[in-house]
Write a protein that holds these residues in place. Structure first.
Motif, PDB file in Angstrom:
ATOM      1  N   HIS A   1     -38.534  21.819 -29.582  1.00 41.73           N
ATOM      2  CA  HIS A   1     -37.597  22.942 -29.714  1.00 41.73           C
ATOM      3  C   HIS A   1     -38.311  24.224 -30.114  1.00 41.73           C
ATOM      4  O   HIS A   1     -37.849  25.323 -29.774  1.00 41.73           O
ATOM      5  CB  HIS A   1     -36.489  22.565 -30.697  1.00 41.73           C
ATOM      6  N   HIS A   2     -39.435  24.081 -30.794  1.00 42.35           N
ATOM      7  CA  HIS A   2     -40.263  25.257 -31.051  1.00 42.35           C
ATOM      8  C   HIS A   2     -40.790  25.826 -29.729  1.00 42.35           C
ATOM      9  O   HIS A   2     -40.822  27.040 -29.521  1.00 42.35           O
ATOM     10  CB  HIS A   2     -41.423  24.883 -31.975  1.00 42.35           C
ATOM     11  N   ALA A   3     -41.172  24.940 -28.805  1.00 48.79           N
ATOM     12  CA  ALA A   3     -41.643  25.389 -27.489  1.00 48.79           C
ATOM     13  C   ALA A   3     -40.535  26.131 -26.738  1.00 48.79           C
ATOM     14  O   ALA A   3     -40.778  27.156 -26.093  1.00 48.79           O
ATOM     15  CB  ALA A   3     -42.139  24.201 -26.671  1.00 48.79           C
ATOM     16  N   HIS A   4     -39.300  25.620 -26.808  1.00 55.38           N
ATOM     17  CA  HIS A   4     -38.165  26.325 -26.208  1.00 55.38           C
ATOM     18  C   HIS A   4     -38.047  27.733 -26.791  1.00 55.38           C
ATOM     19  O   HIS A   4     -37.912  28.729 -26.066  1.00 55.38           O
ATOM     20  CB  HIS A   4     -36.868  25.568 -26.491  1.00 55.38           C
ATOM     21  N   MET A   5     -38.059  27.810 -28.101  1.00 53.22           N
ATOM     22  CA  MET A   5     -37.913  29.079 -28.807  1.00 53.22           C
ATOM     23  C   MET A   5     -39.003  30.071 -28.403  1.00 53.22           C
ATOM     24  O   MET A   5     -38.730  31.235 -28.072  1.00 53.22           O
ATOM     25  CB  MET A   5     -37.966  28.811 -30.318  1.00 53.22           C
TER      26      MET A   5
END
Length: 772
Positions: free
Chosen positions: A490-494
């Motif tokens: 989810h950090h990668a999404h962000m």
């Protein structure tokens, strides 16, 4: 005149190197003509991935020449970088296009495949033209690029056209600086180029005068024809023939997922769909993607093209073959990917016959080989912005300058995979590569990734991957003897959204999706993160639910519904009457014993649960099935919502689900129509999310919000959350040209890894600092 210029003290020599989309797009012929216009002498050539101009001229003419090629190049040219240096003077007596030079150290950019231009369409339809009804007509402004490139520089010998020797007429065009086919590498005609062949499903050639005309006749009679295009095969049938569509669905085992269609022209599209100016410009661009359009006149097309959907994927013809196929007998055809559902698109004749023979009745093949398979791109226009949902033909590969110093390879996610490669300060993103749990998809993933590494001439020193311990991307990473950096999903999404929109300061990120491995070992998917490109803190999330069934929960939404009912101590049989009682008993017993269960904050699975409770989808036949149909079901005039609680658990905010589900189940018992319940549920998610954003803003003093993750493909949710937050003074950003779903993960991974490296961390590392 030549001597006067060459001997003049005003004459200077320069070397210009141009990087970007500059090869295979008619740029050298354009430069040649401008050199003649402004009395410039020297040469132009492809060098590695660049165009290099070595020239002399008077200072005034040099300025005009440079301005013309840099500021006003042809539309399909995209210059990313210009390097100019003065050189020791020497004499040139003409301007020429020189042989290409292989240069290992230069920037390299790959050119996407382009749809046919208007000039070529006119030739194909003109009975007096030598290319009348020739299916492989192209010029420097259009035609295949990435799908046929074996190496750089982009010359014919480095493409799949190298086995076709140009006839004298085509060779003359190729050598004529004033012809639009001057140095058009795939140039050919019926005398010297690829040929079409019509076959039955057993591989027997059909004797016919015109293969396209015969294929159109077969389609009109209700047959399914597998047609080889630029990047692979399509399965094609008459989009006005409901029985033919049913046959396609049964044979392909694709009972519900919407099918894309190709329509003859814009006029027909406007009769069936609403089309805005922005949508029209995307439809008619040289990229020619599938565009998701709202259906205006549902009765004009069979319901089984896009069952229970408000939008339909539409594209215009983008090859000569398509124009001829839709010339008279047909005006709209289903044109879906030529694959067995879940597998990559077929692109080789022999394998297509073997694997699609149970689906297609006939095959329209050709002998121009495809080097890199690539599917159609899928796009929608949201609030006037082009949103890419699947990167494909016309959009891939995609290069963006981000000043990343290290040569890295980011391996992406598993379900909607893609890869990113950084080199020379640019990030190059691949096309959509599918679900890596499928072995054929994984092999294609390996093939495309290794091809990009080779053609970009890069040797990645770092592999960036997801933290999930069981992703098949780890198999690929294991083969690379490099440093490893692990980025939380989810950090990668962000970060993908932050990097796309050049955001650097800390943000509040709502990242909503189906599955992402969390730092605490749980399955995340309803996340509120606070952080930057390097690190994040998990500041809030939707309440954990104990889900039963592992990966089956995503494919069988009734398991999600059963898990929520169980947690609230509601009887499973009462609300899931269409599910076999024995199955419910087994799941209930498994929940009692915590067998094959996991904790999850996934908003995607919550949508699945509601979809099942409303009787919309109990068994998903494609990814996101339940959530997609739930969105299309809802009554958008409804403004009510359910109650919800936001509590603070130690250092995190939790959006609890008990009250909203209790009220939803009460509505079900009171026979409230599903359309209203679906709307109230969506409205509740919007209100709860925006309220938590306000609380986080008060704590962290941040007014910048980014939205990412596959759940935001729900247009209603994306619109309602962004609108409500904007009205409260937040600055809201969401993914556009980097897909908002898991396909954007690789882009976010590589940017996050770069920030971690710059922070000085050594060895195998995980992102990031902060709290679970």
């Amino acid at each position: 005149m030549l001597n006067k210029i060459n001997e003049s003290s005003n004459a200077k020599r320069f070397l210009i190197q141009l990087y970007g989309r500059v090869q295979g797009v008619g740029f050298r012929p354009f430069i040649y003509r401008k050199a003649k216009e402004f009395k410039i002498y020297g040469s132009v050539s492809n060098s590695g991935g660049a165009v290099v101009i070595d020239f002399i001229g008077s200072i005034d003419n040099v300025k005009k020449f440079v301005m013309a090629i840099v500021k006003n190049p042809p539309d399909v040219v995209n210059i990313e970088k210009v390097q100019c240096s003065s050189m020791e003077y020497c004499t040139f007596y003409e301007f020429t296009i020189k042989e290409s030079i292989k240069n290992r150290d230069s920037l390299r950019f790959l050119q996407p495949d382009l749809g046919i231009c208007e000039e070529c369409v006119k030739e194909v339809m003109d009975k007096k033209s030598k290319r009348y009804r020739y299916a492989f007509t192209n010029c420097t402004n259009c035609g295949p690029r990435y799908s046929i490139i074996k190496g750089l520089p982009y010359d014919r010998k480095n493409t799949m056209m190298d086995e076709f020797k140009m006839c004298s007429d085509c060779s003359e065009e190729y050598k004529n600086p004033y012809d639009r086919r001057f140095h058009a590498e795939p140039n050919c005609c019926a005398r010297c180029g690829p040929k079409l062949t019509l076959l039955d499903r057993n591989g027997k050639e059909i004797d016919c005068y015109d293969a396209i005309y015969s294929a159109a006749e077969l389609i009109k009679k209700g047959k399914i024809v597998a047609i080889k295009g630029i990047g692979g095969f399509h399965l094609v049938c008459d989009a006005r023939n409901e029985q033919a569509i049913d046959n396609l669905r049964i044979r392909k085992r694709r009972p519900d997922k919407p099918l894309a269609v190709m329509m003859r022209n814009q006029s027909l599209i406007r009769k069936v769909c609403y089309v805005s100016e922005r949508e029209n410009s995307v439809l008619t661009s040289s990229k020619r993607p599938i565009v998701l359009l709202k259906i205006k006149a549902p009765k004009t097309i069979p319901k089984n093209i896009a069952p229970r959907q408000r939008r339909i994927g539409v594209m215009l013809p983008y090859t000569p073959l398509h124009y001829m196929l839709l010339e008279s007998k047909l005006d709209i055809v289903v044109m879906t990917s030529g694959n067995i559902s879940g597998a990559p698109i077929e692109y080789e004749n022999s394998f297509a016959l073997e694997r699609l023979g149970s689906i297609a009745d006939y095959f329209l093949i050709n002998n121009r080989k495809i080097y890199v398979p690539i599917d159609d791109a899928v796009v929608k226009v949201f609030e006037g912005k082009e949103m890419l949902l699947r990167r494909g033909r016309g959009y891939a590969p995609y290069a963006k300058k981000l000043s990343i110093e290290k040569d890295m390879l980011a391996l992406g996610a598993e379900l909607k995979s893609s890869v990113c490669i950084s080199t020379h300060g640019y990030v190059h993103t691949s096309q959509y590569l599918g679900d890596l749990k499928q072995m054929d998809c994984y092999r294609n993933y390996e093939y495309v990734t290794n091809h990009l590494i080779k053609i970009l001439d890069v040797n990645p020193s770092i592999c960036v991957q997801d933290m999930h311990p069981d992703y098949n991307t780890k198999l690929f990473a294991a083969e690379k003897k490099t440093e490893k950096i692990y980025i939380q999903h989810h950090h990668a999404h962000m970060v993908s959204c932050m990097a796309e929109h050049d955001l650097w300061r800390k943000v509040i990120a709502m990242v909503f999706d189906g599955t992402g491995y969390g730092k605490d070992g749980a399955v995340w998917g309803g996340e509120f993160l606070v952080g930057d490109r390097k690190m994040f803190e998990r500041a809030g999330h939707f309440q954990y639910i104990k889900l039963q069934g592992g990966d089956r929960a995503a494919k069988e939404p009734w398991r999600c519904a059963a898990s929520y009912l169980y947690s609230l101590k509601y009887p499973l049989h009462k609300f899931l009457k269409s599910i076999d009682k024995d199955k419910l008993n087994v799941v209930e017993a498994a929940l009692d014993a915590s067998i094959n269960c996991h904790e999850s904050s996934s908003l995607g699975r919550m949508f699945d649960a509601v979809s099942s409770l409303l009787g919309v989808v109990n068994y998903a036949t494609y990814e996101g099935h339940g959530a997609i149909e739930l969105e299309n079901l809802m009554d958008e005039t409804v403004r009510e919502s359910y109650e919800y609680d936001i509590c603070r658990n130690e250092d995190k905010f939790i959006i609890e689900y008990r009250h909203m589900f209790e009220q939803l189940l009460t509505d079900l018992e009171q026979k409230i129509v599903p359309e209203v319940i679906a709307a109230k549920f969506n409205n509740t998610i919007t209100k709860a999310s925006c309220d938590l954003a306000e609380r986080l803003s008060e704590v962290y003093k941040i007014r910048e919000v980014v939205l990412s993750g596959g759940v935001f493909q729900n247009e209603h949710l994306l619109a309602s959350i962004s609108k409500k937050l904007n009205s409260r003074g937040f600055n809201v950003t969401f993914n556009c040209l980097i897909p908002i779903n898991d396909e954007g993960i690789s882009f976010g991974q590589i940017v996050a890894a770069d920030e971690i490296i710059k922070s000085g961390v050594k060895g195998d590392v995980f992102s990031s600092a902060g709290k679970n």
